[in-house]
Write a protein that holds these residues in place. Structure first.
Motif, PDB file in Angstrom:
ATOM      1  N   UNK A  52       0.848  -0.971  -0.005  1.00  0.00           N
ATOM      2  CA  UNK A  52       0.121  -0.191  -0.089  1.00  0.00           C
ATOM      3  C   UNK A  52       0.882   1.914   0.172  1.00  0.00           C
ATOM      4  N   UNK A  53       1.796   1.021   0.416  1.00  0.00           N
ATOM      5  CA  UNK A  53       2.646   2.332   0.591  1.00  0.00           C
ATOM      6  C   UNK A  53       4.278   1.925   0.091  1.00  0.00           C
ATOM      7  N   UNK A  54       4.956   3.038  -0.441  1.00  0.00           N
ATOM      8  CA  UNK A  54       6.312   2.520  -0.911  1.00  0.00           C
ATOM      9  C   UNK A  54       7.351   3.763  -0.833  1.00  0.00           C
ATOM     10  N   UNK A  55       8.419   4.109   0.133  1.00  0.00           N
ATOM     11  CA  UNK A  55       9.632   4.590   0.316  1.00  0.00           C
ATOM     12  C   UNK A  55      10.373   5.279  -0.900  1.00  0.00           C
ATOM     13  N   UNK A  56       9.862   6.163  -1.561  1.00  0.00           N
ATOM     14  CA  UNK A  56      10.465   6.764  -2.744  1.00  0.00           C
ATOM     15  C   UNK A  56      12.044   7.601  -2.273  1.00  0.00           C
ATOM     16  N   UNK A  57      13.268   5.926  -3.360  1.00  0.00           N
ATOM     17  CA  UNK A  57      15.037   6.776  -2.920  1.00  0.00           C
ATOM     18  C   UNK A  57      14.665   8.428  -3.242  1.00  0.00           C
ATOM     19  N   UNK A  58      13.981   8.918  -3.718  1.00  0.00           N
ATOM     20  CA  UNK A  58      14.763  10.281  -4.110  1.00  0.00           C
ATOM     21  C   UNK A  58      14.319  11.398  -2.864  1.00  0.00           C
ATOM     22  N   UNK A  59      13.299  10.907  -2.318  1.00  0.00           N
ATOM     23  CA  UNK A  59      13.524  11.422  -0.728  1.00  0.00           C
ATOM     24  C   UNK A  59      13.329  10.905   0.160  1.00  0.00           C
ATOM     25  N   UNK A  60      13.420   9.767   0.449  1.00  0.00           N
ATOM     26  CA  UNK A  60      13.307   9.119   1.739  1.00  0.00           C
ATOM     27  C   UNK A  60      12.360   8.778   2.756  1.00  0.00           C
ATOM     28  N   UNK A  61      11.080   9.542   2.050  1.00  0.00           N
ATOM     29  CA  UNK A  61       9.527   9.303   2.725  1.00  0.00           C
ATOM     30  C   UNK A  61       8.810   8.588   1.723  1.00  0.00           C
ATOM     31  N   UNK A  86      14.299   3.891 -13.034  1.00  0.00           N
ATOM     32  CA  UNK A  86      15.556   4.027 -12.880  1.00  0.00           C
ATOM     33  C   UNK A  86      16.414   4.015 -11.347  1.00  0.00           C
ATOM     34  N   UNK A  87      15.569   5.459 -10.795  1.00  0.00           N
ATOM     35  CA  UNK A  87      16.051   5.337  -9.927  1.00  0.00           C
ATOM     36  C   UNK A  87      15.712   4.636  -8.211  1.00  0.00           C
ATOM     37  N   UNK A  88      15.361   3.154  -8.735  1.00  0.00           N
ATOM     38  CA  UNK A  88      14.492   2.234  -8.073  1.00  0.00           C
ATOM     39  C   UNK A  88      15.467   1.499  -8.106  1.00  0.00           C
ATOM     40  N   UNK A  89      15.739   1.019  -9.074  1.00  0.00           N
ATOM     41  CA  UNK A  89      17.150   0.295  -9.657  1.00  0.00           C
ATOM     42  C   UNK A  89      18.848   0.740  -9.406  1.00  0.00           C
ATOM     43  N   UNK A  90      18.958   1.657  -9.108  1.00  0.00           N
ATOM     44  CA  UNK A  90      20.068   2.616  -8.642  1.00  0.00           C
ATOM     45  C   UNK A  90      19.702   2.662  -7.385  1.00  0.00           C
ATOM     46  N   UNK A  91      18.681   2.391  -6.094  1.00  0.00           N
ATOM     47  CA  UNK A  91      19.070   2.192  -5.127  1.00  0.00           C
ATOM     48  C   UNK A  91      18.473   0.569  -4.624  1.00  0.00           C
ATOM     49  N   UNK A  92      18.277  -0.047  -5.505  1.00  0.00           N
ATOM     50  CA  UNK A  92      18.511  -2.091  -5.309  1.00  0.00           C
ATOM     51  C   UNK A  92      16.979  -1.659  -4.654  1.00  0.00           C
ATOM     52  N   UNK A  93      16.136  -1.133  -4.600  1.00  0.00           N
ATOM     53  CA  UNK A  93      15.278  -1.690  -4.379  1.00  0.00           C
ATOM     54  C   UNK A  93      13.846  -2.534  -5.094  1.00  0.00           C
ATOM     55  N   UNK A  94      13.886  -3.726  -4.310  1.00  0.00           N
ATOM     56  CA  UNK A  94      13.364  -4.539  -5.597  1.00  0.00           C
ATOM     57  C   UNK A  94      12.027  -4.815  -5.419  1.00  0.00           C
ATOM     58  N   UNK A  95      10.675  -4.284  -4.212  1.00  0.00           N
ATOM     59  CA  UNK A  95       9.307  -4.108  -3.908  1.00  0.00           C
ATOM     60  C   UNK A  95       9.525  -3.292  -5.394  1.00  0.00           C
TER      61      UNK A  95
END
Length: 227
Positions: free
Chosen positions: A30-39, A56-65
């Motif tokens: 229901x929610x996701x952490x935005x790698x650009x803001x940390x929110x 692209x940002x999620x891949x750079x951060x390695x956030x699989x979900x």
């Protein structure tokens, strides 16, 4: 989320009496952490907008979900038949036009400038005189000029002068010039097997520009209404 209109983890921690990490785990997809803001943001908001950049940002951060969710909502690429690769299209890179001119006219070089703020194109040819003046040029108009006219969405006109030196449009020569200009435009925009790299590059640019946005979809199932 009902009362705050978004994800307010400190508030949720206060009213639920649970650590924020546990709350995030309970909310699951229901929610996701935005790698650009940390929110943390609602899925409807995170999985919308420029989803290509977010992936692209999620891949750079390695956030699989995040990656899995974003890959599932990527806009479908346009089919080649849906893309009109034409001279003067603002999304066509100037480098593609330059490559086309050099190949068409067997020129040493072709400097192509696109001034986006003025929506104007300028062409400067180096070499290729024979093709520019005869093979692809016509009496009264070089191929260089016809290409620049096409880039600026202008039908090429050929002028002649009367006995007093006054210019006037020469209908016969203008018709020949515009027929040749159309041939050049068709050569650039058609399925030209001699230039698959350039066509592919232009289409890839359009895909990035047009097929990157996704509209948010809200179903409101997390809301509660007063009785």
């Amino acid at each position: 989320m009902n009362s705050r209109g978004g994800v307010d983890l400190p508030y949720m921690e206060k009213i639920l009496g649970k650590p924020q990490d546990d709350i995030v785990k309970a909310l699951s997809s229901r929610v996701f952490e935005d790698p650009n803001t940390g929110q943390h943001v609602l899925a409807e908001r995170y999985l919308a907008g420029d989803v290509r950049a977010k992936l692209a940002a999620a891949k750079a951060a390695g956030m699989k979900a995040n990656i899995a969710a974003l890959e599932a909502v990527q806009p479908k690429d346009l089919e080649p038949s849906q893309i009109d690769v034409r001279l003067g299209a603002p999304w066509v890179p100037a480098s593609d036009v330059s490559d086309f001119i050099k190949e068409l006219l067997s020129a040493r070089g072709a400097v192509v400038r696109h001034l986006a703020k003025d929506a104007t194109w300028h062409v400067e040819l180096h070499g290729g005189d024979v093709a520019n003046n005869t093979e692809w040029g016509v009496d009264g108009a070089t191929a260089e000029r016809m290409i620049e006219d096409a880039l600026n969405q202008r039908p090429t006109q050929v002028m002649s002068y009367d006995a007093e030196g006054k210019p006037r449009i020469d209908p016969a020569k203008t018709l020949v010039a515009q027929e040749k200009q159309q041939q050049i435009k068709d050569r650039f925009g058609g399925v030209d097997m001699a230039r698959p790299r350039a066509v592919g590059t232009s289409r890839a640019v359009l895909q990035r520009q047009l097929q990157q946005l996704r509209i948010p979809e809200y179903n409101g199932d997390h809301l509660t209404l007063p009785a």
